[in-house]
Motif scaffolding. Structure first.
Motif, PDB file in Angstrom:
ATOM      1  N   PRO A   1       0.795  -1.032   0.005  1.00 18.69           N
ATOM      2  CA  PRO A   1       0.017  -0.031  -0.094  1.00 18.69           C
ATOM      3  C   PRO A   1       0.896   1.346   0.066  1.00 18.69           C
ATOM      4  O   PRO A   1       0.972   1.931   1.112  1.00 18.69           O
ATOM      5  CB  PRO A   1      -0.869  -0.162   1.127  1.00 18.69           C
ATOM      6  CG  PRO A   1       0.122  -1.042   2.143  1.00 18.69           C
ATOM      7  CD  PRO A   1       0.837  -2.031   1.382  1.00 18.69           C
ATOM      8  N   ILE A   2       1.476   1.597  -1.069  1.00 18.64           N
ATOM      9  CA  ILE A   2       2.403   2.884  -1.090  1.00 18.64           C
ATOM     10  C   ILE A   2       2.232   3.314  -2.631  1.00 18.64           C
ATOM     11  O   ILE A   2       1.824   2.745  -3.756  1.00 18.64           O
ATOM     12  CB  ILE A   2       3.672   2.320  -0.954  1.00 18.64           C
ATOM     13  CG1 ILE A   2       4.675   3.690  -0.990  1.00 18.64           C
ATOM     14  CG2 ILE A   2       4.205   1.229  -2.202  1.00 18.64           C
ATOM     15  CD1 ILE A   2       5.880   3.387  -0.621  1.00 18.64           C
ATOM     16  N   TYR A   3       1.901   4.735  -2.755  1.00 21.86           N
ATOM     17  CA  TYR A   3       1.634   5.364  -3.795  1.00 21.86           C
ATOM     18  C   TYR A   3       3.152   5.452  -4.795  1.00 21.86           C
ATOM     19  O   TYR A   3       4.088   5.328  -4.300  1.00 21.86           O
ATOM     20  CB  TYR A   3       1.172   6.594  -3.781  1.00 21.86           C
ATOM     21  CG  TYR A   3      -0.323   6.612  -3.457  1.00 21.86           C
ATOM     22  CD1 TYR A   3      -1.270   6.237  -4.135  1.00 21.86           C
ATOM     23  CD2 TYR A   3      -0.563   7.015  -2.128  1.00 21.86           C
ATOM     24  CE1 TYR A   3      -2.712   6.137  -3.880  1.00 21.86           C
ATOM     25  CE2 TYR A   3      -2.177   7.011  -1.768  1.00 21.86           C
ATOM     26  CZ  TYR A   3      -3.142   6.726  -2.615  1.00 21.86           C
ATOM     27  OH  TYR A   3      -4.209   6.562  -2.222  1.00 21.86           O
ATOM     28  N   ARG A   4       2.978   5.576  -5.998  1.00 19.01           N
ATOM     29  CA  ARG A   4       3.956   5.516  -6.932  1.00 19.01           C
ATOM     30  C   ARG A   4       4.986   6.937  -6.624  1.00 19.01           C
ATOM     31  O   ARG A   4       6.145   6.804  -6.513  1.00 19.01           O
ATOM     32  CB  ARG A   4       3.806   5.237  -8.357  1.00 19.01           C
ATOM     33  CG  ARG A   4       3.415   4.251  -8.631  1.00 19.01           C
ATOM     34  CD  ARG A   4       3.058   3.844 -10.082  1.00 19.01           C
ATOM     35  NE  ARG A   4       2.824   2.436 -10.442  1.00 19.01           N
ATOM     36  CZ  ARG A   4       2.736   1.823 -11.555  1.00 19.01           C
ATOM     37  NH1 ARG A   4       3.255   2.511 -12.717  1.00 19.01           N
ATOM     38  NH2 ARG A   4       2.378   0.639 -11.842  1.00 19.01           N
ATOM     39  N   ASP A   5       4.155   7.929  -6.312  1.00 19.42           N
ATOM     40  CA  ASP A   5       4.810   9.220  -6.264  1.00 19.42           C
ATOM     41  C   ASP A   5       5.616   9.310  -5.018  1.00 19.42           C
ATOM     42  O   ASP A   5       6.836   9.564  -4.939  1.00 19.42           O
ATOM     43  CB  ASP A   5       4.271  10.544  -6.110  1.00 19.42           C
ATOM     44  CG  ASP A   5       2.924  10.152  -5.210  1.00 19.42           C
ATOM     45  OD1 ASP A   5       2.780   9.158  -4.629  1.00 19.42           O
ATOM     46  OD2 ASP A   5       2.144  11.224  -5.075  1.00 19.42           O
TER      47      ASP A   5
ATOM     48  N   SER B   1      16.800   6.069 -16.521  1.00 12.66           N
ATOM     49  CA  SER B   1      16.287   4.838 -15.671  1.00 12.66           C
ATOM     50  C   SER B   1      14.955   4.466 -15.742  1.00 12.66           C
ATOM     51  O   SER B   1      14.398   3.224 -15.813  1.00 12.66           O
ATOM     52  CB  SER B   1      16.944   4.982 -14.516  1.00 12.66           C
ATOM     53  OG  SER B   1      16.697   3.859 -13.580  1.00 12.66           O
ATOM     54  N   THR B   2      14.006   5.365 -15.723  1.00 12.97           N
ATOM     55  CA  THR B   2      12.878   5.157 -15.931  1.00 12.97           C
ATOM     56  C   THR B   2      12.320   4.775 -17.249  1.00 12.97           C
ATOM     57  O   THR B   2      11.257   4.211 -17.694  1.00 12.97           O
ATOM     58  CB  THR B   2      11.759   6.480 -15.401  1.00 12.97           C
ATOM     59  OG1 THR B   2      12.134   7.465 -16.504  1.00 12.97           O
ATOM     60  CG2 THR B   2      11.972   6.783 -14.018  1.00 12.97           C
ATOM     61  N   ILE B   3      13.116   5.195 -18.340  1.00 16.73           N
ATOM     62  CA  ILE B   3      12.574   4.826 -19.704  1.00 16.73           C
ATOM     63  C   ILE B   3      13.452   3.722 -20.229  1.00 16.73           C
ATOM     64  O   ILE B   3      13.060   3.313 -21.497  1.00 16.73           O
ATOM     65  CB  ILE B   3      12.753   6.130 -20.650  1.00 16.73           C
ATOM     66  CG1 ILE B   3      14.274   6.590 -20.711  1.00 16.73           C
ATOM     67  CG2 ILE B   3      11.681   7.190 -20.284  1.00 16.73           C
ATOM     68  CD1 ILE B   3      14.348   7.759 -21.859  1.00 16.73           C
ATOM     69  N   SER B   4      14.391   3.162 -19.673  1.00 14.88           N
ATOM     70  CA  SER B   4      15.142   2.069 -20.080  1.00 14.88           C
ATOM     71  C   SER B   4      14.714   0.946 -19.882  1.00 14.88           C
ATOM     72  O   SER B   4      14.236   0.606 -18.605  1.00 14.88           O
ATOM     73  CB  SER B   4      16.567   2.346 -19.711  1.00 14.88           C
ATOM     74  OG  SER B   4      16.961   3.497 -20.081  1.00 14.88           O
ATOM     75  N   ARG B   5      14.788  -0.101 -20.342  1.00 15.23           N
ATOM     76  CA  ARG B   5      14.710  -1.402 -20.045  1.00 15.23           C
ATOM     77  C   ARG B   5      15.385  -2.333 -19.190  1.00 15.23           C
ATOM     78  O   ARG B   5      15.158  -3.140 -18.256  1.00 15.23           O
ATOM     79  CB  ARG B   5      14.451  -2.450 -21.418  1.00 15.23           C
ATOM     80  CG  ARG B   5      13.109  -2.038 -22.051  1.00 15.23           C
ATOM     81  CD  ARG B   5      12.653  -3.332 -23.267  1.00 15.23           C
ATOM     82  NE  ARG B   5      11.869  -2.819 -24.235  1.00 15.23           N
ATOM     83  CZ  ARG B   5      10.533  -3.092 -23.814  1.00 15.23           C
ATOM     84  NH1 ARG B   5      10.444  -4.194 -22.871  1.00 15.23           N
ATOM     85  NH2 ARG B   5       9.556  -2.823 -24.623  1.00 15.23           N
ATOM     86  N   THR B   6      16.757  -1.929 -19.424  1.00 13.54           N
ATOM     87  CA  THR B   6      17.681  -2.775 -18.719  1.00 13.54           C
ATOM     88  C   THR B   6      18.618  -1.611 -18.098  1.00 13.54           C
ATOM     89  O   THR B   6      19.126  -0.529 -18.666  1.00 13.54           O
ATOM     90  CB  THR B   6      18.515  -3.478 -19.635  1.00 13.54           C
ATOM     91  OG1 THR B   6      19.386  -2.942 -20.486  1.00 13.54           O
ATOM     92  CG2 THR B   6      17.736  -4.685 -20.132  1.00 13.54           C
TER      93      THR B   6
ATOM     94  N   TYR C   1       9.333  11.357 -12.934  1.00 17.86           N
ATOM     95  CA  TYR C   1       8.014  11.371 -12.272  1.00 17.86           C
ATOM     96  C   TYR C   1       6.839  10.782 -13.147  1.00 17.86           C
ATOM     97  O   TYR C   1       6.228   9.921 -12.699  1.00 17.86           O
ATOM     98  CB  TYR C   1       7.825  12.892 -11.361  1.00 17.86           C
ATOM     99  CG  TYR C   1       6.569  12.604 -10.631  1.00 17.86           C
ATOM    100  CD1 TYR C   1       6.791  12.261  -9.272  1.00 17.86           C
ATOM    101  CD2 TYR C   1       5.258  12.887 -11.067  1.00 17.86           C
ATOM    102  CE1 TYR C   1       5.516  12.404  -8.313  1.00 17.86           C
ATOM    103  CE2 TYR C   1       4.297  13.109 -10.382  1.00 17.86           C
ATOM    104  CZ  TYR C   1       4.296  12.682  -8.865  1.00 17.86           C
ATOM    105  OH  TYR C   1       3.111  12.873  -8.221  1.00 17.86           O
ATOM    106  N   ALA C   2       6.676  11.770 -14.341  1.00 17.64           N
ATOM    107  CA  ALA C   2       5.630  11.602 -15.013  1.00 17.64           C
ATOM    108  C   ALA C   2       5.714  10.081 -15.621  1.00 17.64           C
ATOM    109  O   ALA C   2       4.872   9.461 -15.724  1.00 17.64           O
ATOM    110  CB  ALA C   2       5.530  12.452 -16.003  1.00 17.64           C
ATOM    111  N   ARG C   3       6.960   9.777 -15.883  1.00 16.31           N
ATOM    112  CA  ARG C   3       7.270   8.378 -16.665  1.00 16.31           C
ATOM    113  C   ARG C   3       6.795   7.121 -15.531  1.00 16.31           C
ATOM    114  O   ARG C   3       5.879   6.215 -15.953  1.00 16.31           O
ATOM    115  CB  ARG C   3       8.610   8.243 -17.182  1.00 16.31           C
ATOM    116  CG  ARG C   3       9.116   6.761 -17.701  1.00 16.31           C
ATOM    117  CD  ARG C   3       8.289   6.443 -18.865  1.00 16.31           C
ATOM    118  NE  ARG C   3       8.819   5.343 -19.186  1.00 16.31           N
ATOM    119  CZ  ARG C   3       7.803   4.291 -19.988  1.00 16.31           C
ATOM    120  NH1 ARG C   3       6.735   4.707 -20.165  1.00 16.31           N
ATOM    121  NH2 ARG C   3       8.347   3.121 -19.998  1.00 16.31           N
ATOM    122  N   PHE C   4       7.444   7.336 -14.329  1.00 22.62           N
ATOM    123  CA  PHE C   4       7.265   6.383 -13.528  1.00 22.62           C
ATOM    124  C   PHE C   4       5.778   6.084 -13.001  1.00 22.62           C
ATOM    125  O   PHE C   4       5.376   5.001 -12.857  1.00 22.62           O
ATOM    126  CB  PHE C   4       8.181   6.819 -11.986  1.00 22.62           C
ATOM    127  CG  PHE C   4       8.038   5.594 -11.009  1.00 22.62           C
ATOM    128  CD1 PHE C   4       9.088   4.753 -11.370  1.00 22.62           C
ATOM    129  CD2 PHE C   4       7.574   5.749 -10.057  1.00 22.62           C
ATOM    130  CE1 PHE C   4       9.265   3.714 -10.375  1.00 22.62           C
ATOM    131  CE2 PHE C   4       7.587   4.611  -8.942  1.00 22.62           C
ATOM    132  CZ  PHE C   4       8.372   3.496  -9.125  1.00 22.62           C
TER     133      PHE C   4
END
Lengths: 371, 304
Positions: A117-121, A187-192, A362-365
């Motif tokens: 129970p934690i928000y992504r932000d 890091s948020t937009i990369s696969r690895t 933030y937006a991406r995550f």
């Protein structure tokens, strides 16, 4: 967003950074390089001060502030380690951020964490805060070491130098945080993690090496087109059109002549156009510079040093020693408000860049599918 | 119903990973989501635990919409992903302490819960960092983690993948004890025997669509019905008399009539037992030759 959950994530991230080999290795490297650079700089500084003291002994004068009059400022000492801080700081920021999300994605812990129970932000903000906290801690320690070395050499910074030291510390923090935010976004937009590292290094090279190329006057000139062409030389009477700065209408002989008058007007127009061109070029350079944390940091360092260097240039002969007429320097002394005014755009840029990239991360995550 | 999927759909680049899935799971069930790789099991589970958003439709947990109130749902749920991963630089206790801190529980309660679940999963007193754990230990830690918040619903995605037989046996025991405690457990797996051993109900997914669902005992029988019948095998001490029932399609007897095989369209076992008892025949064995879950799965899967 609950502060308690944000604190849980931020504390864990902060602890993770401080205990990671990667962070510790770069931190030790930074402290080592800064310490060695500082000690070397201080030895040079002491030598210059001693040489100045010898010169003073010869002319029978003394100075209450030998440092400023010798032409060797403490800021020169900081300057000597500035480039190292710049390079290691950028690497530190990237190393801390590039796999902050990919590592958790690849290891499966992100899925586990977000099923709680934690928000992504709370997660992404916690990661950001934890990282910034670790960076701030390291910068604080680094500058404490700087101060310690100075005091060990018996040098107490004056008011302006203390101000410069604080601003330099702030700029360093913002520099590292900028690259950290860039890496976090990647890091948020990369696969690895591997992809993220390569992408972060490419961005680092673009921001630190490629963008400065575009600030080069010759390159900026390519985008702006050629500078205005000088007016063609009129035969007699119109001298000095070769050098714009030398054109002084009042000094041009034969001013009653009609062709001379036309020539003067053309020269004046050329001078105005050239000045406008230069202003546009400088402003374009300035705008391009604002996009690079590296260039902003360099600009802050340069501006912090400029007042002192100006003072030295007018007080000395360029060798760092006073000339035969040791009169009061006429150049302006370091003025905090002036310096603040000149570095403010760069400091703001150093605030906006991480804010922008953190916003993107933030937006991406927040919208990311965790698969 | 504890869990409800309502016309759930998830698309990736225009391709449906889960397509129009409607399903209800009663409270206290151990429910198996069965299907080959790419059937949409994990996507369904990730939508159930709120990690991905459905393209359309919704998931409800005890009437709470997962998309609208994810935190409320997650408080009552424990999830163990297929690739369960912990922070390798931390010990089991530190990992659990981190996750437990996310729940609004007093520090003392958290410490007590952590000690309890570590003890229950036989992980107590381990100072080793998780990076040095075997796959089975990580899986056990995963189960310990999902028990931290004493959840009503447990969701296990491919829980026995990569486990050795000993760990699988331990896992089965744990799932049975969870069921005995009245918790609802959802297990996704492509290992049919595993689902058959631990689940009470099952749903078969193929290419993102639900192709069949029902209890583990009913589903083979239903298949038998749709496939044209099932067989009941009987062995007795004395000869079996002639038996006639509308559901019996055919009967085969051995030479001394002490063994028979009835091809039936319905479950007539109770009727058979009554008839044989009334005829004074002692039954040595009566068994249904039903298709295995694997046959059921293959039949339904290939039918789609």
């Amino acid at each position: 967003m609950r502060l308690s959950r944000l604190r849980v994530v931020a504390t864990k991230e902060f602890h993770d950074h401080l205990t990671s080999r990667r962070f510790l290795l770069i931190a030790v490297l930074l402290l080592l390089v800064v310490s060695i650079g500082l000690v070397g700089g201080m030895i040079n500084y002491r030598t210059a001060v001693d040489r100045y003291a010898g010169t003073i002994g010869t002319v029978g004068e003394s100075s209450a502030d030998p440092g400023s009059a010798t032409g060797v400022s403490l800021l020169d000492v900081f300057n000597s380690v500035g480039e190292q801080i710049l390079l290691i700081g950028a690497i530190l920021g990237i190393a801390m951020g590039f796999d902050l999300v990919t590592r958790e994605k690849e290891g499966g812990s992100l899925k586990l964490l977000l099923s709680h129970p934690i928000y992504r932000d709370e997660v992404i903000n916690g990661k950001g805060l934890g990282g910034i906290g670790a960076i701030a801690g390291l910068i604080f320690v680094t500058f404490a070491v700087v101060l310690g070395v100075l005091l060990a050499f018996g040098v107490v910074p004056d008011g302006y130098e203390a101000f410069a030291l604080v601003v330099l510390g702030l700029a360093t923090l913002l520099l590292v945080v900028s690259y950290f935010s860039v890496a976090l976004f990647i890091s948020t937009i990369s696969r690895t993690g591997g992809t993220a590292l390569v992408a972060a290094l490419v961005v680092f090279i673009v921001l630190s090496s490629l963008l400065p190329v575009f600030v080069d006057p010759n390159v900026v000139g390519v985008f702006m087109g050629p500078p205005p062409a000088p007016p063609s030389l009129s035969p007699p009477g119109l001298a000095g059109t070769q050098s714009v700065g030398a054109v002084e209408p009042a000094l041009v002989p034969g001013s009653g002549n009609g062709s001379d008058v036309t020539g003067i007007e053309e020269s004046q127009r050329y001078e105005r156009e050239l000045q406008a061109y230069e202003e546009r070029r400088l402003s374009l350079e300035g705008v391009i510079s604002l996009f690079s944390p590296t260039l902003n940091f360099r600009q802050v360092m340069r501006e912090l040093n400029t007042p002192v260097l100006t003072s030295v240039a007018s007080a000395g002969t360029g060798s760092g020693l006073p000339d035969e007429s040791p009169a009061e320097p006429e150049a302006p002394m370091a003025s905090v408000p002036n310096v603040v005014e000149s570095i403010l755009p760069n400091l703001i840029a150093l605030l906006v860049i991480p804010a922008l990239f953190f916003g993107l991360a933030y937006a991406r995550f927040m919208r990311m599918d965790i698969r | 119903m504890m869990i409800t999927f309502e016309r759930l759909r998830k698309e990736y680049d225009g391709v449906a990973a889960v397509d129009d899935l409607s399903l209800e799971i009663p409270r206290g069930e151990v429910f198996g989501l069965l299907g080959p790789n790419g059937a949409g099991k994990t996507t369904t589970i990730l939508m159930l635990v709120g990690l991905i958003q459905p393209t359309s439709g919704r998931c409800l947990v005890d009437g709470i919409d997962v998309a609208l109130e994810p935190i409320a749902v997650k408080r009552r749920m424990g999830f163990m992903p297929d690739d369960v991963g912990f922070y390798e630089n931390m010990t089991a206790e530190q990992n659990l302490a981190y996750f437990a801190a996310i729940y609004d529980l007093p520090r003392a309660v958290r410490a007590e819960r952590i000690a309890d679940v570590l003890e229950r999963l036989d992980l107590g007193g381990l100072d080793k960092k998780v990076g040095g754990y075997s796959r089975g230990m990580v899986q056990r830690l995963g189960i310990a983690k999902i028990l931290l918040n004493d959840p009503d619903v447990l969701v296990l995605d491919e829980p026995t993948a990569n486990l050795d037989p000993l760990c699988v046996a331990e896992y089965r025991e744990i799932v049975r004890s969870l069921r005995a405690e009245g918790r609802t457990v959802v297990v996704s797996s492509h290992i049919l025997s595993e689902v058959a051993k631990v689940c009470t109900s099952v749903a078969i997914l193929a290419r993102g669509r639900l192709v069949a669902s029902g209890s583990v005992t009913d589903l083979p029988f239903r298949l038998a019905q749709t496939a044209g019948g099932m067989a009941i095998r009987v062995e007795t001490r004395s000869p079996i008399p002639e038996l006639d029932h509308p559901s019996i399609l055919a009967a085969e007897y051995d030479a001394n009539r002490c063994r028979a095989r009835f091809q039936v369209t319905d479950d007539v076992r109770d009727w058979l037992v009554d008839q044989l008892r009334n005829a004074g025949v002692t039954i040595r064995e009566l068994a249904v030759e039903e298709p295995s879950l694997e046959e059921v799965f293959m039949r339904y899967y290939h039918a789609t």
